[in-house]
Motif scaffolding. Structure first.
Motif, PDB file in Angstrom:
ATOM      1  N   SER A 151      -5.836 -12.856   4.897  1.00 17.65           N
ATOM      2  CA  SER A 151      -4.520 -12.571   4.337  1.00 17.65           C
ATOM      3  C   SER A 151      -3.798 -13.864   3.962  1.00 17.65           C
ATOM      4  O   SER A 151      -3.824 -14.840   4.700  1.00 17.65           O
ATOM      5  N   ARG A 152      -3.163 -13.865   2.775  1.00 16.31           N
ATOM      6  CA  ARG A 152      -2.303 -14.983   2.362  1.00 16.31           C
ATOM      7  C   ARG A 152      -0.877 -14.591   2.714  1.00 16.31           C
ATOM      8  O   ARG A 152      -0.378 -13.567   2.226  1.00 16.31           O
ATOM      9  N   ARG A 185      -4.543  -5.630  -5.267  1.00 19.50           N
ATOM     10  CA  ARG A 185      -4.388  -6.295  -3.983  1.00 19.50           C
ATOM     11  C   ARG A 185      -3.554  -5.432  -3.039  1.00 19.50           C
ATOM     12  O   ARG A 185      -2.640  -4.743  -3.462  1.00 19.50           O
ATOM     13  N   ASP A 188      -4.066  -8.174   1.698  1.00 21.77           N
ATOM     14  CA  ASP A 188      -4.474  -9.396   1.010  1.00 21.77           C
ATOM     15  C   ASP A 188      -3.326 -10.393   0.951  1.00 21.77           C
ATOM     16  O   ASP A 188      -3.549 -11.606   0.993  1.00 21.77           O
ATOM     17  N   TYR A 189      -2.105  -9.862   0.819  1.00 18.20           N
ATOM     18  CA  TYR A 189      -0.911 -10.710   0.760  1.00 18.20           C
ATOM     19  C   TYR A 189       0.185 -10.105   1.632  1.00 18.20           C
ATOM     20  O   TYR A 189       0.387  -8.890   1.627  1.00 18.20           O
ATOM     21  N   MET A 215      -2.782 -15.597  -7.778  1.00 17.30           N
ATOM     22  CA  MET A 215      -4.109 -15.168  -7.345  1.00 17.30           C
ATOM     23  C   MET A 215      -5.142 -16.244  -7.656  1.00 17.30           C
ATOM     24  O   MET A 215      -6.028 -16.531  -6.838  1.00 17.30           O
ATOM     25  N   GLU A 257      -6.552 -17.596  -4.101  1.00 16.37           N
ATOM     26  CA  GLU A 257      -7.861 -17.016  -3.839  1.00 16.37           C
ATOM     27  C   GLU A 257      -8.995 -17.994  -4.116  1.00 16.37           C
ATOM     28  O   GLU A 257     -10.166 -17.637  -4.013  1.00 16.37           O
ATOM     29  N   ASN A 258      -8.634 -19.226  -4.458  1.00 15.73           N
ATOM     30  CA  ASN A 258      -9.627 -20.286  -4.620  1.00 15.73           C
ATOM     31  C   ASN A 258      -9.399 -21.395  -3.610  1.00 15.73           C
ATOM     32  O   ASN A 258      -9.726 -22.547  -3.858  1.00 15.73           O
ATOM     33  N   GLN A 259      -8.821 -21.028  -2.459  1.00 16.92           N
ATOM     34  CA  GLN A 259      -8.516 -22.015  -1.427  1.00 16.92           C
ATOM     35  C   GLN A 259      -9.535 -22.003  -0.286  1.00 16.92           C
ATOM     36  O   GLN A 259      -9.265 -22.490   0.806  1.00 16.92           O
TER      37      GLN A 259
END
Length: 270
Positions: free
Chosen positions: A2-3, A32, A125-126, A254, A258-260
């Motif tokens: 989760s972000r 999401r 997700d968030y 996103m 989501e690229n972290q």
């Protein structure tokens, strides 16, 4: 993973609530799962989402009380489902005023929201937290519970001055309770007809660089209409300029978050 993000600015009237609801709904549109948390005693987020009164059970006070207790049972907590599908809400409560007065006397109160999120966040997700226009104990609790702060800011001189105190607070929280806390800025309520607005936007870009999101949210009266109707802008006026801009912001966020490589406070602490 989760972000978890907080929408924060101690200055009122800078579209914190509008951004929280509009961004959350735009992310849900993209498939999401999103949880909105109303951490403001004024309940603006809840009202804007169509919840006019505090819930008898399942309000933010009920949830935080569980988080502040060592034996709290968070798994039984059920947020309220909203439109569009995939969007849920932990509703606000005016009783937050009384709770905030008690927080400084509680051991480890800063971690109360983080503890309450431990089991719930994994279902989303968030998680987006709408904070009150202050830097008091509730906001400190929010900054400890998230890995990223989004600061809505208008393109005017006085708003830029107010950023210094907030960024200083973020840095102090990073040192004391949340070492992975980061922040970014979002330009909101932008008046494209005003030359000063364009000049201030360029100054913000020059000062903050990549910390300023590329998406700019302009003035749009449909946002006020949507709040009065109790609906996110993407449901109330899906073809409006504001709806398109918040969808663009969702896409930008996103692509970034989501690229972290799984970076996030709940992934990092397990």
């Amino acid at each position: 993973m989760s972000r978890v993000l907080a929408i924060v600015n101690q200055k009122g009237g800078v579209a914190k609530t509008t951004t929280c609801l509009s961004l959350g709904a735009s992310l849900a549109e993209q498939g999401r799962r999103v949880l909105l948390v109303d951490l403001d005693p004024q309940m603006n987020l809840s009202v804007s989402a169509g919840v006019r009164e505090p819930l008898d059970e399942g309000s933010i006070v009920d949830w935080l009380t569980r988080g502040l207790k060592e034996d709290g049972n968070h798994r039984s907590f059920m947020p309220l489902n909203l439109r569009p599908d995939g969007l849920a809400l932990v509703s606000g409560d005016p009783e937050l005023v009384a709770l905030e007065r008690q927080l400084p006397g509680m051991t480890r109160y800063e971690f109360g929201l983080r503890d309450a999120l431990e089991d719930v966040a994994a279902d989303y997700d968030y998680v987006l937290i709408d904070c009150s226009p202050s830097l008091g104990p509730l906001t400190v609790m929010a900054l400890t519970a998230v890995h990223h702060v989004v600061i809505p800011v208008t393109a005017d001189y006085l708003a830029a001055w107010g950023l210094v105190q907030l960024i200083t607070t973020v840095e102090k929280i990073r040192e004391r309770t949340n070492p992975i806390l980061d922040y970014s800025l979002l330009c909101v309520m932008f008046d494209r007809r005003n030359g000063i607005s364009h000049a201030m936007l360029e100054r913000l870009r020059g000062s903050f660089g990549e910390r300023l999101w590329h998406t700019v949210i302009g003035l749009d009266t449909r946002l006020r209409e949507a709040a009065a109707a109790g609906e996110p802008i993407v449901c109330y006026a899906p073809k409006s300029r504001a709806a398109q801009q918040y969808r663009q912001l969702a896409q930008e966020m996103m692509a970034f978050f989501e690229n972290q490589n799984g970076r996030g406070i709940y992934a990092a602490t397990r």
